[in-house]
Motif scaffolding. Structure first.
Motif, PDB file in Angstrom:
ATOM      1  N   ARG A   7       0.639  -0.996  -0.030  1.00  0.00           N
ATOM      2  CA  ARG A   7      -0.009  -0.078   0.104  1.00  0.00           C
ATOM      3  C   ARG A   7       1.200   0.955   0.038  1.00  0.00           C
ATOM      4  NH1 ARG A   7      -5.533  -0.386   2.671  1.00  0.00           N
ATOM      5  NH2 ARG A   7      -3.937  -2.262   3.686  1.00  0.00           N
ATOM      6  N   SER A  32       1.113  -7.271  -1.879  1.00  0.00           N
ATOM      7  CA  SER A  32       0.834  -7.374  -0.919  1.00  0.00           C
ATOM      8  C   SER A  32      -0.920  -7.716  -1.493  1.00  0.00           C
ATOM      9  CB  SER A  32       0.794  -6.538   0.112  1.00  0.00           C
ATOM     10  OG  SER A  32       0.585  -5.458  -0.406  1.00  0.00           O
ATOM     11  N   VAL A  82       1.238 -11.889  -3.108  1.00  0.00           N
ATOM     12  CA  VAL A  82       1.855 -12.483  -2.090  1.00  0.00           C
ATOM     13  C   VAL A  82       0.880 -12.809  -0.892  1.00  0.00           C
ATOM     14  CG1 VAL A  82       4.186 -12.803  -0.487  1.00  0.00           C
ATOM     15  CG2 VAL A  82       3.515 -11.558  -3.197  1.00  0.00           C
ATOM     16  N   SER A 141      -3.150 -16.087   0.876  1.00  0.00           N
ATOM     17  CA  SER A 141      -4.608 -15.569  -0.509  1.00  0.00           C
ATOM     18  C   SER A 141      -3.965 -16.011  -1.521  1.00  0.00           C
ATOM     19  CB  SER A 141      -5.666 -14.852   0.594  1.00  0.00           C
ATOM     20  OG  SER A 141      -5.793 -13.887  -0.039  1.00  0.00           O
ATOM     21  N   SER A 158       3.380  -3.139   4.615  1.00  0.00           N
ATOM     22  CA  SER A 158       4.011  -3.573   6.778  1.00  0.00           C
ATOM     23  C   SER A 158       4.171  -4.418   7.098  1.00  0.00           C
ATOM     24  CB  SER A 158       2.623  -3.141   7.108  1.00  0.00           C
ATOM     25  OG  SER A 158       1.507  -3.826   6.761  1.00  0.00           O
ATOM     26  N   GLN A 180      -0.092 -12.349   6.745  1.00  0.00           N
ATOM     27  CA  GLN A 180      -1.126 -13.325   5.935  1.00  0.00           C
ATOM     28  C   GLN A 180       0.237 -13.169   4.380  1.00  0.00           C
ATOM     29  OE1 GLN A 180      -2.380 -10.802   7.446  1.00  0.00           O
ATOM     30  NE2 GLN A 180      -4.989 -11.814   7.354  1.00  0.00           N
ATOM     31  N   HIS A 181       0.530 -12.081   4.553  1.00  0.00           N
ATOM     32  CA  HIS A 181       1.903 -11.175   3.550  1.00  0.00           C
ATOM     33  C   HIS A 181       3.140 -12.595   3.684  1.00  0.00           C
ATOM     34  CE1 HIS A 181       3.270  -9.331   0.187  1.00  0.00           C
ATOM     35  NE2 HIS A 181       4.601  -8.995   1.070  1.00  0.00           N
ATOM     36  N   ASN A 231      10.729   1.039   4.340  1.00  0.00           N
ATOM     37  CA  ASN A 231       9.813   1.065   5.024  1.00  0.00           C
ATOM     38  C   ASN A 231       9.661   2.443   6.472  1.00  0.00           C
ATOM     39  OD1 ASN A 231       6.503   1.578   6.669  1.00  0.00           O
ATOM     40  ND2 ASN A 231       6.363  -0.558   6.232  1.00  0.00           N
ATOM     41  N   ASP A 240      11.411   6.702   3.449  1.00  0.00           N
ATOM     42  CA  ASP A 240      10.544   6.955   2.721  1.00  0.00           C
ATOM     43  C   ASP A 240      11.116   5.721   1.231  1.00  0.00           C
ATOM     44  OD1 ASP A 240       9.125   7.231   0.175  1.00  0.00           O
ATOM     45  OD2 ASP A 240       8.495  10.109   1.156  1.00  0.00           O
ATOM     46  N   MET A 241      10.364   4.991   0.664  1.00  0.00           N
ATOM     47  CA  MET A 241      10.808   4.135  -0.057  1.00  0.00           C
ATOM     48  C   MET A 241      10.990   5.220  -1.691  1.00  0.00           C
ATOM     49  SD  MET A 241       7.369   1.992  -1.542  1.00  0.00           S
ATOM     50  CE  MET A 241       7.758   1.837  -2.576  1.00  0.00           C
TER      51      MET A 241
HETATM   52  C1  FAD Z   1      -8.122 -14.050   4.642  1.00  0.00           C
HETATM   53  C2  FAD Z   1      -7.041 -13.064   4.426  1.00  0.00           C
HETATM   54  C3  FAD Z   1      -6.528 -13.110   3.291  1.00  0.00           C
HETATM   55  C4  FAD Z   1      -5.365 -12.585   2.822  1.00  0.00           C
HETATM   56  N1  FAD Z   1      -4.264 -12.506   2.256  1.00  0.00           N
HETATM   57  C5  FAD Z   1      -2.901 -12.262   1.889  1.00  0.00           C
HETATM   58  C6  FAD Z   1      -2.607 -12.416   1.703  1.00  0.00           C
HETATM   59  O1  FAD Z   1      -2.245 -13.592   0.247  1.00  0.00           O
HETATM   60  N2  FAD Z   1      -1.286 -11.766   0.896  1.00  0.00           N
HETATM   61  C7  FAD Z   1      -0.849 -10.157   1.521  1.00  0.00           C
HETATM   62  O2  FAD Z   1      -0.044  -9.510   1.154  1.00  0.00           O
HETATM   63  N3  FAD Z   1      -2.195  -9.574   2.122  1.00  0.00           N
HETATM   64  C8  FAD Z   1      -3.382 -10.843   2.947  1.00  0.00           C
HETATM   65  N4  FAD Z   1      -4.030 -10.058   3.121  1.00  0.00           N
HETATM   66  C9  FAD Z   1      -3.854  -8.356   3.802  1.00  0.00           C
HETATM   67  C10 FAD Z   1      -3.173  -8.309   4.683  1.00  0.00           C
HETATM   68  O3  FAD Z   1      -4.460  -8.515   6.286  1.00  0.00           O
HETATM   69  C11 FAD Z   1      -2.607  -7.143   4.878  1.00  0.00           C
HETATM   70  O4  FAD Z   1      -4.035  -6.012   4.650  1.00  0.00           O
HETATM   71  C12 FAD Z   1      -1.996  -6.927   3.918  1.00  0.00           C
HETATM   72  O5  FAD Z   1      -1.028  -7.773   3.351  1.00  0.00           O
HETATM   73  C13 FAD Z   1      -1.561  -5.546   3.690  1.00  0.00           C
HETATM   74  O6  FAD Z   1      -0.635  -4.854   2.634  1.00  0.00           O
HETATM   75  P1  FAD Z   1       0.444  -3.360   2.806  1.00  0.00           P
HETATM   76  O7  FAD Z   1       1.035  -3.977   3.520  1.00  0.00           O
HETATM   77  O8  FAD Z   1       0.314  -3.647   1.368  1.00  0.00           O
HETATM   78  O9  FAD Z   1      -0.504  -2.360   3.523  1.00  0.00           O
HETATM   79  P2  FAD Z   1      -0.027  -2.036   4.707  1.00  0.00           P
HETATM   80  O10 FAD Z   1      -0.465  -2.535   5.872  1.00  0.00           O
HETATM   81  O11 FAD Z   1      -0.889  -0.472   4.850  1.00  0.00           O
HETATM   82  O12 FAD Z   1       0.981  -1.176   4.856  1.00  0.00           O
HETATM   83  C14 FAD Z   1       1.918  -0.062   4.427  1.00  0.00           C
HETATM   84  C15 FAD Z   1       3.485   0.206   4.524  1.00  0.00           C
HETATM   85  O13 FAD Z   1       4.136   0.826   3.851  1.00  0.00           O
HETATM   86  C16 FAD Z   1       4.353   2.052   4.334  1.00  0.00           C
HETATM   87  N5  FAD Z   1       4.602   2.764   3.514  1.00  0.00           N
HETATM   88  C17 FAD Z   1       4.174   4.273   3.323  1.00  0.00           C
HETATM   89  N6  FAD Z   1       4.135   4.506   2.542  1.00  0.00           N
HETATM   90  C18 FAD Z   1       5.522   4.353   2.869  1.00  0.00           C
HETATM   91  C19 FAD Z   1       6.602   4.938   1.491  1.00  0.00           C
HETATM   92  N7  FAD Z   1       6.105   6.131   0.793  1.00  0.00           N
HETATM   93  N8  FAD Z   1       7.996   4.623   2.418  1.00  0.00           N
HETATM   94  C20 FAD Z   1       7.835   3.316   2.422  1.00  0.00           C
HETATM   95  N9  FAD Z   1       7.239   3.178   2.979  1.00  0.00           N
HETATM   96  C21 FAD Z   1       6.031   3.436   3.388  1.00  0.00           C
HETATM   97  C22 FAD Z   1       3.782   2.184   5.822  1.00  0.00           C
HETATM   98  O14 FAD Z   1       4.621   2.283   6.441  1.00  0.00           O
HETATM   99  C23 FAD Z   1       2.702   0.575   6.363  1.00  0.00           C
HETATM  100  O15 FAD Z   1       3.872  -0.317   7.323  1.00  0.00           O
HETATM  101  C24 FAD Z   1      -5.207 -10.723   3.715  1.00  0.00           C
HETATM  102  C25 FAD Z   1      -6.381 -10.669   3.979  1.00  0.00           C
HETATM  103  C26 FAD Z   1      -7.585 -11.423   4.398  1.00  0.00           C
HETATM  104  C27 FAD Z   1      -8.117 -11.547   6.104  1.00  0.00           C
END
Ligand code: FAD
Ligand code: FAD
Ligand code: SF4
Ligand code: SF4
Lengths: 323, 262, 374
Positions: free
Chosen positions: A212, A237, A252, A255, A270, A274-275, A289, A307-308
């Protein structure tokens, strides 16, 4: 009776990792209870799988019934309900998976038994069974204690512990199928694969994974440039696939896909469990991150808190240079 | 089609630092923003999509504080017709089985074809409430649903399994479905819609109003005890690369290069 | 209900085309605002028009409004069409989340309200109290409060005010979004609510003036808040007064070639062109140069009009890229702006074009802050 019953999970003819992982925990709990850990396998044509499960010195009970050819929550609940009455285990452990979460809460309600879900640690303390689980994306741990009950129900997180080494062979005991009546409602139709595009990330050597933190798709070209420079494929993610930045087959995690690249660069992810579950097989993990508290850092080998978008251009440039 | 959708008001902790309250049992949420639980937002959208296609009525059901009403009004602005908000301090909120029992109490004596919940709450991650609710109600269910097709007297759904696999199943109605994120694209609730939704019926009820015996759903009734919360140590073997952004990038590049990783 | 034609005075249009002729985004997008003014006359066509992607290309720079000989505001037709989409709920997820965040947390950045004043940490800031009259009441802006890149605008302001001995106070964390981007994204209902709430909130304070740090807040308060009791100024106006009163002095010098970029919201909409230039001229050693397209003709950076949340389909060169290239040609070492959005868009282009070594994009307050410290 003090036994710990472990339900081994399988799908399309293959045992799931969590089935073995639970065997690292169950015997210890059984010992405290003065009983033994017992594996339960339910399915159709189970001989091969039963053999695999016996390799850990534990008794394996097998229910072999064509009715179990495919997973069905209603049938599982019905069978386990009967088996709990018969076998009276003190603990029933099931994987916290798409199967486990589909029937365990219902079983708990039906049998009026306590359930703790998504457990990462299970241990006795002062004669009480206590489960540790995570809250708030893994930022807080909670310790939950079971009150006295006939059977404690637990769904155990996949990947929380390592599977034990195989040891002596255990016995196999065939059980009569507890399924008596034909279940009228839920009907299995088929399995379908999520669409596979041109790249198969499970085969990639290097993955650049975005989350995200990418914020919007106009930032994707920066990541693509890095990926091209180091001949990596782009994965991400669920947040990244939900947003439509990358196709769903690049996801990745639990799911999505389980990947095993030699290098995994996670940016703006983050590190939700699940990831992490999908990438733990990576040899070297780099995490970028901006949040120093992000759980992704717990699995990283190299970490950059920043910041990436500030790091990325230079990283790409430098890697191009070093080639 | 008569649908109920269960939604929960949760804090957003993805970027925030989480601190505990002195009681060791609750989290200091004073600095968090709150919103509808992610999966529940998709459940609301799915309920409205179903209503738009099939006709019928959608009722929102939520256990939560007064301040969560904005979330409920937003769901109504999107097309849900009525709402019931349950508020009662006595509910053992740490146990999804108790939460399910209370939700079931809210559905007692109601006719319904479908109950949608989220598959998981962002804060507590139990993934238990919906399936437990189905059992309380004595109806069928399917969890982790990412596609819904209403057929005659039954529903065909895709369940999302691990490893990118989908299990397609059919269940007879009435049924509880726990909805996975990504199943649709939740719409925006415009303010004018929210204002109009103020006119829609929102009942606030306590356990007594619902005829639920508090002793059946309180901490004593729960068979589990929340003993303590703690912040896990970020046990890390990671090598943190320091410096200005550019320096960090350069150092990382040479580590990767020397290690033969690229 | 007013019809579209009545609301935007469509019958007044003489189809002269001056609006489209001046519209900066025509070089990258298919937007022809004159055509919209013409077509929107047909009520039956509105729904079709609202579905056209180019209505989201408008940056609300107001060039068309400045140029229209009949005093129309052609862009408002586009915003009216956006409103139709917003009210159907079918907006881009990014827009949806930004708008929802304004409602729930008082800012479009999906940040918690409780952290709005975090930028004050470590600073000696006077906080406004409705019971204590104050000369200068400061309104920070969501972007400056939350985005670390531009926080220095507020932080340096505090230092400067403390040093100059000015009677001031900043609003506490219950300050809420002014609605500038909500308005241009077309969320009319939400904007009306913000005007009501903010008017009531701000009228509680007894101040001689409200000083805004962002030109977006400045213009929005000035033009869309009829019942606001307190006059609103932009910070550059206040600082020029302080400068003329001899209350500001700079240490050291900045021997650089600086070009000033007129933000659309400060210039074309706020009518403020000279104050920022006077401030820059007061910097010892600085040489102020000018863009060919300046003041009323200044080129939009594409930061406004809700564009922070809507990406253009167009792959053609961004206007901010053009702007930075122009600055480069002028030999400017610093591109100075007086708007947080301009900082973000122009700096992005500057980095994207790879001019980081030789060029810098800075908010005027960032430059002044450095001259206070050295
Ligand atoms: C049943 C089920 C299955 C799931 N399966 C999966 C799965 O297979 N894979 C998966 O990935 N998720 C899965 N999820 C979702 C999982 O719970 C998380 O919601 C998801 O992985 C979060 O994605 P994220 O880390 O990209 O986003 P976030 O948790 O929102 O994290 C974003 C991160 O980016 C960082 N960030 C923001 N801006 C910057 C920047 N400019 N520079 C550096 N860092 C920055 C933030 O600090 C934060 O840590 C599943 C959920 C459920 C309920
Ligand atoms: C230490 C601690 C303190 C807590 N304190 C409180 C508290 O004071 N008050 C409180 O309300 N909760 C509190 N909770 C939250 C409570 O644990 C959960 O609501 C409950 O356990 C359900 O589990 P879950 O949220 O993980 O839901 P899951 O089993 O993950 O299922 C989620 C789905 O169930 C439905 N659902 C869950 N909760 C509700 C609800 N409240 N209303 C409607 N639908 C719902 C939603 O559709 C949701 O998507 C607390 C949790 C902890 C760990
Ligand atoms: S406001 Fe600017 S971008 Fe929008 S139509 Fe007018 S001139 Fe074009
Ligand atoms: S400039 Fe004014 S009068 Fe001329 S075409 Fe545009 S809207 Fe019409």
């Amino acid at each position: 009776m003090g036994n710990v019953l472990v339900l081994a999970e399988h799908r399309q003819g293959a045992l799931r990792d969590v089935s073995f992982e639970m065997l690292a925990v169950a015997p210890k709990i059984a010992e405290e209870l003065g009983g033994e850990a017992v594996v339960l396998l339910m399915g159709s044509g189970m001989d091969d799988m039963a053999k695999k499960m016996t390799g850990y010195g534990l008794k394996v009970m097998v229910v072999d019934d064509p009715a179990f050819e495919n997973f069905n929550a209603e049938k599982y609940q019905m069978a386990l309900s009967a088996l709990l009455d018969d076998l009276k285990p003190s603990v029933l452990m099931v994987g916290h998976t798409a199967q486990g979460v589909d029937f365990m809460p219902a079983l708990a309600v039906e049998k009026k038994l306590p359930l703790v879900a998504d457990v990462v640690e299970l241990a006795f303390e002062d004669g009480t069974l206590k489960a540790t689980r995570q809250l708030y994306s893994g930022k807080v741990n909670a310790v939950v204690a079971f009150k006295p009950a006939d059977t404690f129900l637990v769904t155990f997180r996949e990947g929380a512990v390592e599977a034990p080494e195989a040891s002596a062979a255990g016995d196999v005991e065939k059980l009569d199928s507890p399924l008596k009546e034909e279940v009228p409602y839920r009907k299995f139709v088929e399995y379908v694969e999520a669409e596979v595009g041109d790249v198969d990330i499970t085969q990639s050597d290097i993955l650049v994974a975005i989350g995200r933190g990418l914020k919007e798709d106009k930032n994707l070209p920066m990541v693509e440039e890095l990926a091209t420079a180091i001949k990596a494929d782009i994965a991400g993610s669920r947040a990244a696939t939900d947003a439509g930045w990358i196709p769903h087959d690049r996801q990745v995690g639990t799911s999505g896909k389980a990947v095993k690249p030699k290098l995994y660069i996670a940016m703006g992810i983050s590190g939700a469990f699940q990831h992490l579950a999908g990438m733990k097989g990576a040899k070297t993990i780099v995490a970028i991150n901006k949040d120093p508290e992000a759980p992704i850092f717990t699995v990283a080998d190299y970490a950059i808190v920043d910041d990436m978008f500030k790091v990325l251009p230079k990283l790409t440039e430098k890697l191009k240079e070093l080639k | 089609m008569k649908t109920f959708v269960c939604i929960k008001y949760v804090p957003d902790t993805s970027e925030a630092e989480v601190k505990l309250n002195p009681d060791g049992l609750t989290v200091d949420d004073s600095r968090f923003s709150f919103d509808i639980n992610d999966a529940d937002n998709y459940a609301v959208e799915e309920s409205v999509i179903i209503k738009e296609a099939q006709g019928g009525e959608v009722t929102v059901l939520s256990i939560g504080p007064k301040k969560s009403e904005v979330m409920i009004r937003m769901a109504m602005a999107k097309g849900c017709d009525k709402a019931v908000r349950i508020e009662d301090d006595r509910i053992a909120a740490h146990d999804p089985l108790m939460v399910a029992k209370v939700l079931a109490g809210g559905l007692k004596d109601q006719e319904f074809d479908l109950v949608l919940t989220g598959c998981m709450a962002n804060d507590d991650w139990h993934m238990s409430t919906g399936v437990a609710l189905a059992e309380e109600l004595g109806v069928n269910h399917a969890s982790m649903v990412n596609k819904v097709e209403i057929l005659d007297g039954k529903v065909k759904v895709n369940r999302e399994l691990e490893g990118g696999l989908m299990e397609v199943v059919e269940v007879d109605l009435p049924a509880v479905l726990t909805i996975q994120t990504g199943i649709n694209e939740p719409r925006y609730a415009p303010i004018r819609g929210i204002r109009q939704a103020q006119k829609k019926e929102l009942n606030v009820v306590s356990l007594d109003d619902m005829g639920i015996d508090a002793a059946a759903v309180n901490a004593d009734a729960s068979q589990v005890v929340l003993e303590k919360l703690y912040i896990p140590e970020v046990e890390s073997s990671a090598e943190f690369i320091e410096g200005e952004p550019d320096e960090k990038a350069e150092k990382l590049a040479s580590i990767l290069q020397k290690g033969g990783l690229v | 209900m007013q019809t579209f034609t009545e609301k935007y005075d469509l019958l007044g249009c003489i189809q002269c085309g001056r609006c489209t002729g001046g519209c900066p985004v025509t070089v990258r997008a298919d937007l022809n605002v004159r055509q919209f003014v013409n077509d929107a006359y047909d009520e039956d066509k509105l729904e079709e028009l609202a579905k056209l992607a180019e209505i989201w290309d408008c940056t609300a720079c107001h060039t068309c409004a400045v140029r229209c000989p009949k005093g129309l505001k052609p862009l408002e037709v586009l915003i009216g069409l956006r409103t139709m989409i917003v009210e159907s709920g079918k907006v881009e997820p990014t827009v949806r989340d930004a708008l929802q965040s304004v409602l729930l947390e008082g800012n479009p950045w999906e940040k918690s309200r409780a952290t709005r004043s975090d930028w004050m940490e470590g600073l000696d800031v006077r906080i406004a109290d409705p019971d204590e009259p104050v000369e200068n009441l400061f309104f920070v802006c969501c972007t400056i409060a939350y985005d670390p890149r531009v926080r220095a605008v507020a932080q340096n302001m505090v230092k400067l005010l403390n040093k100059a001995g000015v009677d001031y106070a900043f609003l506490p964390e219950d300050e809420s979004c002014c609605g500038s981007e909500v308005l241009t994204l077309g969320e009319e209902g939400l904007f009306e609510m913000q005007v009501e709430d903010n008017t009531e909130y701000l009228n509680e304070f007894k101040a001689e003036r409200i000083v805004t740090l962002s030109p977006h807040c400045f213009t929005t308060y000035k033009t869309h808040y009829p019942d606001l009791k307190t006059p609103v100024v932009h910070y550059t106006q206040l600082l020029v007064d302080l400068l003329n009163d001899g209350k500001l002095s700079w240490k050291g010098e900045l021997p650089k070639k600086i070009v000033y970029h007129d933000p659309c919201y400060l210039g074309k909409q706020g009518g403020i062109y000279d104050e920022p230039r006077e401030l820059l001229k007061s910097i010892p050693g600085a040489e102020l140069v000018e863009f060919e397209r300046r003041r009323e003709r200044s080129l939009c950076c594409e930061g406004g009009g809700g564009k922070m949340w809507v990406e253009s389909e167009s792959k053609k060169e961004r206007l901010s890229d053009t702007r930075i290239k122009d600055a480069k040609e002028l030999g400017a070492e610093i591109v100075a702006v007086a708007c947080p959005f301009c900082v973000l868009t122009l700096e992005d282009s500057m980095k994207g074009l790879g001019y980081e070594e030789e060029m810098r994009v800075a908010e005027i307050m960032e430059l002044l802050g450095e001259l206070m410290e050295t």
